[in-house]
Design an enzyme around this catalytic site. Structure first.
Site, mmCIF file in Angstrom:
data_model
loop_
_atom_site.group_PDB
_atom_site.id
_atom_site.type_symbol
_atom_site.label_atom_id
_atom_site.label_comp_id
_atom_site.label_asym_id
_atom_site.label_seq_id
_atom_site.Cartn_x
_atom_site.Cartn_y
_atom_site.Cartn_z
ATOM 1 N N LYS A 197 5.756 0.157 -3.257
ATOM 2 C CA LYS A 197 5.915 0.290 -1.801
ATOM 3 C C LYS A 197 7.092 -0.568 -1.321
ATOM 4 C CE LYS A 197 1.613 -1.061 -1.040
ATOM 5 N NZ LYS A 197 1.147 -1.276 -2.437
ATOM 6 N N ARG B 111 -5.545 -0.802 5.147
ATOM 7 C CA ARG B 111 -6.190 -0.802 3.837
ATOM 8 C C ARG B 111 -7.689 -0.549 3.925
ATOM 9 N NH1 ARG B 111 -1.949 -4.835 1.468
ATOM 10 N NH2 ARG B 111 -2.308 -4.520 -0.721
ATOM 11 N N ARG C 215 6.732 -8.413 -12.564
ATOM 12 C CA ARG C 215 7.510 -8.502 -11.307
ATOM 13 C C ARG C 215 8.067 -9.914 -11.101
ATOM 14 N NH1 ARG C 215 4.906 -6.542 -5.827
ATOM 15 N NH2 ARG C 215 3.190 -7.824 -6.575
ATOM 16 N N ARG D 52 4.990 -14.228 -8.026
ATOM 17 C CA ARG D 52 3.934 -14.419 -7.026
ATOM 18 C C ARG D 52 2.681 -14.976 -7.681
ATOM 19 N NH1 ARG D 52 3.561 -8.961 -3.465
ATOM 20 N NH2 ARG D 52 1.345 -9.351 -3.788
ATOM 21 N N ARG E 149 -7.434 -6.780 -7.514
ATOM 22 C CA ARG E 149 -6.730 -6.048 -6.442
ATOM 23 C C ARG E 149 -6.901 -4.539 -6.626
ATOM 24 N NH1 ARG E 149 -1.190 -9.001 -7.257
ATOM 25 N NH2 ARG E 149 -0.266 -7.465 -5.841
HETATM 26 P P1 AP5 Z 1 6.650 -3.397 -5.647
HETATM 27 O O1 AP5 Z 1 7.619 -2.529 -4.945
HETATM 28 O O2 AP5 Z 1 6.749 -4.858 -5.447
HETATM 29 O O3 AP5 Z 1 5.157 -2.849 -5.403
HETATM 30 P P2 AP5 Z 1 4.252 -2.912 -4.099
HETATM 31 O O4 AP5 Z 1 3.564 -1.601 -3.999
HETATM 32 O O5 AP5 Z 1 5.036 -3.375 -2.907
HETATM 33 O O6 AP5 Z 1 3.237 -4.021 -4.596
HETATM 34 P P3 AP5 Z 1 2.515 -5.269 -3.921
HETATM 35 O O7 AP5 Z 1 1.894 -6.054 -5.025
HETATM 36 O O8 AP5 Z 1 3.447 -6.026 -3.013
HETATM 37 O O9 AP5 Z 1 1.416 -4.594 -3.132
HETATM 38 P P4 AP5 Z 1 0.085 -5.191 -2.771
HETATM 39 O O10 AP5 Z 1 -0.365 -4.081 -1.941
HETATM 40 O O11 AP5 Z 1 -0.838 -5.634 -3.790
HETATM 41 O O12 AP5 Z 1 0.481 -6.609 -2.155
HETATM 42 P P5 AP5 Z 1 0.694 -7.086 -0.682
HETATM 43 O O13 AP5 Z 1 1.801 -8.027 -0.694
HETATM 44 O O14 AP5 Z 1 0.691 -5.950 0.261
HETATM 45 O O15 AP5 Z 1 6.773 -3.056 -7.230
HETATM 46 C C1 AP5 Z 1 5.986 -3.751 -8.170
HETATM 47 C C2 AP5 Z 1 6.801 -3.946 -9.462
HETATM 48 O O16 AP5 Z 1 7.031 -2.674 -10.066
HETATM 49 C C3 AP5 Z 1 8.192 -4.574 -9.236
HETATM 50 O O17 AP5 Z 1 8.464 -5.433 -10.314
HETATM 51 C C4 AP5 Z 1 9.150 -3.374 -9.242
HETATM 52 O O18 AP5 Z 1 10.442 -3.717 -9.715
HETATM 53 C C5 AP5 Z 1 8.437 -2.420 -10.198
HETATM 54 N N1 AP5 Z 1 8.606 -1.014 -9.855
HETATM 55 C C6 AP5 Z 1 8.571 -0.455 -8.597
HETATM 56 N N2 AP5 Z 1 8.718 0.884 -8.687
HETATM 57 C C7 AP5 Z 1 8.831 1.174 -10.022
HETATM 58 C C8 AP5 Z 1 9.003 2.396 -10.769
HETATM 59 N N3 AP5 Z 1 9.079 3.585 -10.147
HETATM 60 N N4 AP5 Z 1 9.067 2.316 -12.128
HETATM 61 C C9 AP5 Z 1 8.971 1.110 -12.761
HETATM 62 N N5 AP5 Z 1 8.816 -0.080 -12.117
HETATM 63 C C10 AP5 Z 1 8.747 -0.040 -10.756
HETATM 64 O O19 AP5 Z 1 -0.699 -7.849 -0.432
HETATM 65 C C11 AP5 Z 1 -0.987 -9.065 -1.100
HETATM 66 C C12 AP5 Z 1 -2.361 -9.539 -0.663
HETATM 67 O O20 AP5 Z 1 -2.373 -9.777 0.764
HETATM 68 C C13 AP5 Z 1 -3.513 -8.546 -0.894
HETATM 69 O O21 AP5 Z 1 -4.045 -8.655 -2.196
HETATM 70 C C14 AP5 Z 1 -4.505 -8.990 0.185
HETATM 71 O O22 AP5 Z 1 -5.203 -10.159 -0.204
HETATM 72 C C15 AP5 Z 1 -3.605 -9.356 1.346
HETATM 73 N N6 AP5 Z 1 -3.341 -8.231 2.261
HETATM 74 C C16 AP5 Z 1 -2.146 -7.667 2.541
HETATM 75 N N7 AP5 Z 1 -2.275 -6.676 3.425
HETATM 76 C C17 AP5 Z 1 -3.607 -6.610 3.722
HETATM 77 C C18 AP5 Z 1 -4.373 -5.756 4.562
HETATM 78 N N8 AP5 Z 1 -3.808 -4.759 5.292
HETATM 79 N N9 AP5 Z 1 -5.711 -5.966 4.606
HETATM 80 C C19 AP5 Z 1 -6.293 -6.953 3.904
HETATM 81 N N10 AP5 Z 1 -5.621 -7.786 3.083
HETATM 82 C C20 AP5 Z 1 -4.275 -7.610 2.996
#
Ligand code: AP5
Length: 208
Positions: free
Chosen positions: A15, A90, A124, A152, A163
């Site tokens: 994302k 979410r 990552r 991270r 997760r």
């Molecule tokens: P990346 O683009 O970083 O993936 P992402 O989908 O953004 O992953 P996140 O881990 O940031 O999502 P998340 O939803 O767990 O975390 P968030 O920060 O929102 O890509 C990942 C890796 O893959 C990178 O190394 C990239 O280079 C590689 N890659 C990308 N595309 C690729 C491809 N096509 N092929 C190969 N490699 C690829 O949330 C963190 C925490 O915050 C949650 O666990 C929760 O505790 C809390 N939180 C956040 N939002 C909420 C909410 N709305 N409600 C409740 N808790 C929340």
């Protein structure tokens, strides 16, 4: 396109990687609840302190906290024509709260298998200066930034499994919720970063 775009998918689906391209394409500001929470943790605010325990354990932060955060953000002037939401909603209550303050025009769901997710998250690396997202194998960083990259705290295999469980139990049902409204566009995320980006661009061009 009027209204907000939701970027949907499991942790590590890509994302954040695709968000930059979409903001350039649509002009909509990128709003990531994960980034907002990490900023609150870094600032040592009350909200950050409360959220940290959930994030470190790979659990969702309670709806009451996260809904307040996003409702406040959507009141900013730059959100008036819609935003690109990354990581929100979410849960169904989060989606219901969103529908009261914003119009969702499209939901882009990036679909990736669980095994690929673990490999992506564990490899990552983030650039704290630019917010750049890299992967040790799939998107290697240029040598000049390698020395400052960080991992991270929640990017370890155990937390990723938690997760993913949270995603399947609490978040995945939202896909059906949005599909029933005719808003969901599914994208095969088991492809290269460029291929996924082009598929999203094509899907959005029909909606723009
Ligand atoms: P990346 O683009 O970083 O993936 P992402 O989908 O953004 O992953 P996140 O881990 O940031 O999502 P998340 O939803 O767990 O975390 P968030 O920060 O929102 O890509 C990942 C890796 O893959 C990178 O190394 C990239 O280079 C590689 N890659 C990308 N595309 C690729 C491809 N096509 N092929 C190969 N490699 C690829 O949330 C963190 C925490 O915050 C949650 O666990 C929760 O505790 C809390 N939180 C956040 N939002 C909420 C909410 N709305 N409600 C409740 N808790 C929340």
């Amino acid at each position: 396109m009027s209204g907000s775009i939701v970027l949907f998918g499991p942790p590590g689906a890509g994302k954040g990687t695709q968000a930059g391209r979409i903001t350039v394409l649509t002009g909509k500001p990128w709003v990531s609840t994960g980034d907002m929470l990490r900023a609150a943790v870094a600032a040592g605010s009350e909200l950050g302190t409360e959220a940290k325990g959930y994030m470190d354990a790979g659990l969702l932060v309670p709806d009451g906290i996260i809904i307040g955060l996003i409702v406040e953000r959507l009141q900013h002037d730059d959100a008036s024509s819609g935003v690109l939401l990354d990581g929100y909603p979410r849960t169904i209550p989060q989606a219901e709260a969103l529908s009261e303050v914003a119009v969702v025009s499209t939901v882009i769901s990036i679909e990736v298998s669980d095994d690929a997710i673990v490999e992506r998250i564990v490899g990552r690396r983030m650039d704290p200066e630019t917010g750049g997202i890299y992967h040790v194998s799939f998107n290697p960083p240029p040598p000049e930034v390698s020395g400052r990259l960080i991992q991270r705290e929640d990017d370890n295999e155990q937390t990723v499994r938690n997760r993913l469980s949270a995603y399947h139990e609490q978040t995945a049902p939202l896909a059906e919720w949005y599909a029933q409204m005719g808003l969901l566009i599914s994208i095969n995320g088991n492809a290269s970063i460029d291929e996924v980006g082009m598929a999203i661009e094509e899907a959005l061009s029909g909606a723009l």
